[in-house]
Design a protein around this motif. Structure first.
Motif, PDB file in Angstrom:
ATOM      1  N   GLU A 177      17.886  73.576  40.612  1.00 39.27           N
ATOM      2  CA  GLU A 177      16.809  74.572  40.714  1.00 39.27           C
ATOM      3  C   GLU A 177      15.847  74.256  41.850  1.00 39.27           C
ATOM      4  OE1 GLU A 177      13.317  76.547  37.870  1.00 39.27           O
ATOM      5  OE2 GLU A 177      14.723  75.059  37.070  1.00 39.27           O
ATOM      6  N   SER A 178      15.682  72.976  42.170  1.00 39.24           N
ATOM      7  CA  SER A 178      14.762  72.590  43.243  1.00 39.24           C
ATOM      8  C   SER A 178      15.264  73.013  44.624  1.00 39.24           C
ATOM      9  CB  SER A 178      14.540  71.080  43.212  1.00 39.24           C
ATOM     10  OG  SER A 178      15.780  70.391  43.359  1.00 39.24           O
ATOM     11  N   ASP A 179      16.540  73.385  44.750  1.00 38.82           N
ATOM     12  CA  ASP A 179      17.084  73.807  46.036  1.00 38.82           C
ATOM     13  C   ASP A 179      16.795  75.268  46.360  1.00 38.82           C
ATOM     14  OD1 ASP A 179      18.153  71.282  46.395  1.00 38.82           O
ATOM     15  OD2 ASP A 179      20.009  71.799  45.367  1.00 38.82           O
ATOM     16  N   PHE A 180      16.212  76.027  45.437  1.00 36.40           N
ATOM     17  CA  PHE A 180      15.981  77.451  45.626  1.00 36.40           C
ATOM     18  C   PHE A 180      14.487  77.735  45.688  1.00 36.40           C
ATOM     19  CE2 PHE A 180      20.149  77.055  43.821  1.00 36.40           C
ATOM     20  CZ  PHE A 180      20.897  78.035  44.438  1.00 36.40           C
ATOM     21  N   GLU A 181      14.159  78.842  46.371  1.00 34.60           N
ATOM     22  CA  GLU A 181      12.755  79.212  46.542  1.00 34.60           C
ATOM     23  C   GLU A 181      12.163  79.804  45.279  1.00 34.60           C
ATOM     24  OE1 GLU A 181      12.664  81.816  49.852  1.00 34.60           O
ATOM     25  OE2 GLU A 181      13.035  80.248  51.350  1.00 34.60           O
ATOM     26  N   THR A 182      12.945  80.599  44.539  1.00 34.07           N
ATOM     27  CA  THR A 182      12.445  81.254  43.330  1.00 34.07           C
ATOM     28  C   THR A 182      13.405  81.003  42.175  1.00 34.07           C
ATOM     29  OG1 THR A 182      13.582  83.323  43.905  1.00 34.07           O
ATOM     30  CG2 THR A 182      11.305  83.051  44.682  1.00 34.07           C
ATOM     31  N   LEU A 183      12.900  81.239  40.964  1.00 34.21           N
ATOM     32  CA  LEU A 183      13.729  81.091  39.769  1.00 34.21           C
ATOM     33  C   LEU A 183      14.792  82.182  39.701  1.00 34.21           C
ATOM     34  CD1 LEU A 183      14.299  79.651  37.101  1.00 34.21           C
ATOM     35  CD2 LEU A 183      12.567  81.111  36.023  1.00 34.21           C
ATOM     36  N   ARG A 184      14.474  83.390  40.187  1.00 28.43           N
ATOM     37  CA  ARG A 184      15.453  84.474  40.182  1.00 28.43           C
ATOM     38  C   ARG A 184      16.656  84.131  41.066  1.00 28.43           C
ATOM     39  NH1 ARG A 184      15.593  89.786  38.851  1.00 28.43           N
ATOM     40  NH2 ARG A 184      13.421  89.689  38.175  1.00 28.43           N
ATOM     41  N   ALA A 185      16.400  83.536  42.232  1.00 28.04           N
ATOM     42  CA  ALA A 185      17.502  83.152  43.116  1.00 28.04           C
ATOM     43  C   ALA A 185      18.388  82.111  42.441  1.00 28.04           C
ATOM     44  CB  ALA A 185      16.952  82.619  44.434  1.00 28.04           C
ATOM     45  N   TYR A 186      17.800  81.183  41.727  1.00 26.35           N
ATOM     46  CA  TYR A 186      18.598  80.167  41.032  1.00 26.35           C
ATOM     47  C   TYR A 186      19.410  80.791  39.896  1.00 26.35           C
ATOM     48  CZ  TYR A 186      19.678  76.006  38.274  1.00 26.35           C
ATOM     49  OH  TYR A 186      20.326  75.022  37.559  1.00 26.35           O
ATOM     50  N   ASN A 187      18.815  81.753  39.173  1.00 30.68           N
ATOM     51  CA  ASN A 187      19.550  82.422  38.103  1.00 30.68           C
ATOM     52  C   ASN A 187      20.704  83.250  38.667  1.00 30.68           C
ATOM     53  OD1 ASN A 187      17.894  81.357  36.115  1.00 30.68           O
ATOM     54  ND2 ASN A 187      16.458  83.068  36.190  1.00 30.68           N
ATOM     55  N   ASN A 188      20.503  83.895  39.824  1.00 33.85           N
ATOM     56  CA  ASN A 188      21.605  84.621  40.464  1.00 33.85           C
ATOM     57  C   ASN A 188      22.734  83.668  40.870  1.00 33.85           C
ATOM     58  OD1 ASN A 188      20.142  86.984  40.163  1.00 33.85           O
ATOM     59  ND2 ASN A 188      19.255  86.882  42.220  1.00 33.85           N
ATOM     60  N   TYR A 189      22.356  82.488  41.332  1.00 36.08           N
ATOM     61  CA  TYR A 189      23.355  81.482  41.699  1.00 36.08           C
ATOM     62  C   TYR A 189      24.171  81.055  40.471  1.00 36.08           C
ATOM     63  CZ  TYR A 189      25.073  76.888  43.215  1.00 36.08           C
ATOM     64  OH  TYR A 189      25.848  75.792  43.489  1.00 36.08           O
ATOM     65  N   LEU A 190      23.503  80.833  39.332  1.00 37.73           N
ATOM     66  CA  LEU A 190      24.217  80.472  38.109  1.00 37.73           C
ATOM     67  C   LEU A 190      25.108  81.614  37.627  1.00 37.73           C
ATOM     68  CD1 LEU A 190      21.410  78.621  36.099  1.00 37.73           C
ATOM     69  CD2 LEU A 190      23.224  77.628  37.477  1.00 37.73           C
ATOM     70  N   GLU A 191      24.635  82.848  37.759  1.00 40.32           N
ATOM     71  CA  GLU A 191      25.449  83.986  37.347  1.00 40.32           C
ATOM     72  C   GLU A 191      26.704  84.113  38.218  1.00 40.32           C
ATOM     73  OE1 GLU A 191      24.977  88.810  36.601  1.00 40.32           O
ATOM     74  OE2 GLU A 191      23.327  87.624  37.410  1.00 40.32           O
ATOM     75  N   GLU A 192      26.546  83.901  39.517  1.00 41.88           N
ATOM     76  CA  GLU A 192      27.707  83.955  40.403  1.00 41.88           C
ATOM     77  C   GLU A 192      28.701  82.839  40.089  1.00 41.88           C
ATOM     78  OE1 GLU A 192      28.552  84.562  45.173  1.00 41.88           O
ATOM     79  OE2 GLU A 192      26.545  84.107  44.426  1.00 41.88           O
ATOM     80  N   MET A 193      28.200  81.651  39.768  1.00 43.23           N
ATOM     81  CA  MET A 193      29.093  80.562  39.380  1.00 43.23           C
ATOM     82  C   MET A 193      29.850  80.907  38.100  1.00 43.23           C
ATOM     83  SD  MET A 193      28.148  76.550  38.645  1.00 43.23           S
ATOM     84  CE  MET A 193      27.108  76.967  37.247  1.00 43.23           C
ATOM     85  N   GLU A 194      29.175  81.538  37.149  1.00 47.27           N
ATOM     86  CA  GLU A 194      29.841  81.919  35.906  1.00 47.27           C
ATOM     87  C   GLU A 194      30.855  83.040  36.151  1.00 47.27           C
ATOM     88  OE1 GLU A 194      30.696  81.207  32.032  1.00 47.27           O
ATOM     89  OE2 GLU A 194      29.282  80.122  33.312  1.00 47.27           O
ATOM     90  N   ASP A 195      30.579  83.941  37.088  1.00 42.12           N
ATOM     91  CA  ASP A 195      31.560  84.988  37.428  1.00 42.12           C
ATOM     92  C   ASP A 195      32.830  84.376  38.014  1.00 42.12           C
ATOM     93  OD1 ASP A 195      29.807  86.877  36.539  1.00 42.12           O
ATOM     94  OD2 ASP A 195      29.012  87.361  38.537  1.00 42.12           O
ATOM     95  N   VAL A 196      32.671  83.387  38.899  1.00 42.52           N
ATOM     96  CA  VAL A 196      33.841  82.711  39.469  1.00 42.52           C
ATOM     97  C   VAL A 196      34.647  82.023  38.374  1.00 42.52           C
ATOM     98  CG1 VAL A 196      34.562  80.840  41.008  1.00 42.52           C
ATOM     99  CG2 VAL A 196      32.779  82.428  41.735  1.00 42.52           C
ATOM    100  N   THR A 197      33.962  81.349  37.456  1.00 45.42           N
ATOM    101  CA  THR A 197      34.657  80.675  36.361  1.00 45.42           C
ATOM    102  C   THR A 197      35.382  81.667  35.460  1.00 45.42           C
ATOM    103  OG1 THR A 197      32.941  78.966  36.391  1.00 45.42           O
ATOM    104  CG2 THR A 197      34.346  79.063  34.452  1.00 45.42           C
ATOM    105  N   PHE A 198      34.740  82.785  35.154  1.00 49.25           N
ATOM    106  CA  PHE A 198      35.351  83.790  34.278  1.00 49.25           C
ATOM    107  C   PHE A 198      36.594  84.401  34.930  1.00 49.25           C
ATOM    108  CE2 PHE A 198      35.752  88.138  32.674  1.00 49.25           C
ATOM    109  CZ  PHE A 198      35.796  87.913  31.306  1.00 49.25           C
ATOM    110  N   ASN A 199      36.524  84.692  36.227  1.00 50.20           N
ATOM    111  CA  ASN A 199      37.682  85.269  36.913  1.00 50.20           C
ATOM    112  C   ASN A 199      38.868  84.301  36.921  1.00 50.20           C
ATOM    113  OD1 ASN A 199      36.173  87.537  37.415  1.00 50.20           O
ATOM    114  ND2 ASN A 199      35.638  86.968  39.511  1.00 50.20           N
ATOM    115  N   LEU A 200      38.601  83.027  37.127  1.00 51.08           N
ATOM    116  CA  LEU A 200      39.692  82.051  37.126  1.00 51.08           C
ATOM    117  C   LEU A 200      40.285  81.865  35.735  1.00 51.08           C
ATOM    118  CD1 LEU A 200      38.258  79.304  39.516  1.00 51.08           C
ATOM    119  CD2 LEU A 200      39.950  81.049  40.048  1.00 51.08           C
ATOM    120  N   LEU A 201      39.462  81.939  34.698  1.00 51.40           N
ATOM    121  CA  LEU A 201      39.955  81.754  33.339  1.00 51.40           C
ATOM    122  C   LEU A 201      40.748  82.955  32.853  1.00 51.40           C
ATOM    123  CD1 LEU A 201      36.889  80.052  31.596  1.00 51.40           C
ATOM    124  CD2 LEU A 201      39.052  78.990  32.213  1.00 51.40           C
TER     125      LEU A 201
END
Length: 369
Positions: free
Chosen positions: A105-129
């Motif tokens: 979270e410290s690598d991002f400017e806002t909390l929303r940007a970090y949440n979008n990053y986590l959502e994108e990571m979960e989308d990649v995981t879901f597509n592979l599964l």
């Protein structure tokens, strides 16, 4: 006890019977208790270790399970960790994605940007599964891994360094515990030997009808114990100096032509060098009206510098210089006229309030307000 009736001519299977039989050679754990099953993360088909040695010892070969076209290698077979193969595959996929998407979270400017990053990571995981756009998802993951290779390598090196430091600290604690235990055992054995030697000397002296000097024996025992303790301390210090942690290195990475971008990342700024610690937070206690000198010429001071009754207890005349100079300059920031004026104005305001209350009471009013 009655048996279950067969369905469509096929007898019912017991729970877990399929997991106990190799799908390649049909070997059963019921007949061979030493049978071990292995899985390959390419297709997660389970087979016994004998089939793995027989089929894949000469090199890569296609999976022997009907309908599977994956090429497997022997070195990638491993023992199954979870009972459900779906859970096994999901853990492997999440570990693979987490090695690439490893920002905090410290690598991002806002909390929303970090949440979008986590959502994108979960989308990649879901597509592979779930097998949704696997080729495009793999290209996206490889592109991000190539572009973020320096930061990924830096975080992996940091994590490896923390693990090595933790392991080194645990090893040092265990070794120190062993040293302390062995030192305590040696001290106990030395003490027992000294008591036995002293008792033996006492018996020998009594048998020879000689008087033993107890003070001399105690002094020798104390000297031997002190020498042994010094030797143990030197040995412990030498062992602590030989322990040095190792520096881990980062993995090699490769570049990719496809561009992948993450929104909202904070600009990387090098941390400034740490300043020396100041317990007063930058506050200065140096006097502003005068400069304290290390030496003042005065007959009384010259006599006090050599008077044993003053300097014998460790008294320093610089403390006297500081106290007397502070008392001399303490009143420079005080302005008596201004303080007297404020005092007089406050007194006049108090007299006016008293007169107003007296007039109200004389008029018969119950309350001034």
């Amino acid at each position: 006890m009655s048996k279950a009736a067969p369905r469509n001519g096929v007898p019912p299977r017991r729970p877990g019977e399929d997991d106990e039989i190799c799908r390649v050679c049909k070997s059963s754990r019921y007949l061979n208790h030493d049978l071990h099953f292995l899985v390959n993360p390419e297709c997660y088909h389970k087979m016994c270790d004998s089939c793995v040695d027989r089929i894949f010892s000469t090199g890569p070969a296609p999976c022997p399970i009907a309908g599977c076209t994956r090429t497997l290698r022997k070195q990638r077979f491993r023992t199954q960790t979870f009972e459900d193969l779906k859970v096994e595959r999901e853990v492997d996929v999440r570990r693979k994605v987490a090695q690439v998407f490893n920002k905090e979270e410290s690598d991002f400017e806002t909390l929303r940007a970090y949440n979008n990053y986590l959502e994108e990571m979960e989308d990649v995981t879901f597509n592979l599964l779930q097998g949704i756009d696997v080729a495009a998802t793999e290209r996206k993951l490889a592109s991000y891994a190539a572009q973020s290779a320096p930061s990924i390598a830096q975080r992996d090196a940091k994590a490896a360094k923390e693990r090595n430091n933790q392991n080194a600290q645990q090893a040092a604690q265990k070794e120190q515990a062993l040293l302390n235990r062995s030192a305590a055992d040696r001290a106990s054995m030395t003490s027992i030997a000294e008591r036995e030697e002293s008792h033996k000397q006492s018996l020998d002296a009594l048998a020879a009808d000689h008087q033993i000097d107890t003070k001399v024996v105690l002094k020798k025992s104390t000297a031997r114990r002190t020498a042994a303790e010094k030797a143990r301390d030197r040995q412990r210090q030498q062992q602590q100096q030989q322990q040095q942690p190792q520096q881990p290195g980062g993995p090699d990475t490769a570049a990719d032509a496809e561009v992948y971008r993450i929104e909202g990342l904070r600009a990387v700024v090098e941390a400034p060098p740490e300043e020396p610690y100041d317990p007063f937070g930058g506050s200065s206690f140096a006097p502003s009206y005068y400069t304290l000198q290390p030496h003042y010429d005065h007959p009384w001071l010259d006599k006090a510098r050599t008077d044993p009754s003053i300097v014998a207890g460790g008294y320093d005349l610089r403390e006297y210089y500081q106290r007397t100079t502070l008392e001399a300059f303490a009143g420079l920031g005080c302005f008596l006229e201004e303080e007297m004026g404020e005092r007089e104005r406050g007194k006049e305001d108090g007299d006016g309030m008293v007169a107003t209350e007296g007039a109200a009471m004389a008029a018969g009013g119950d309350d001034v307000l």
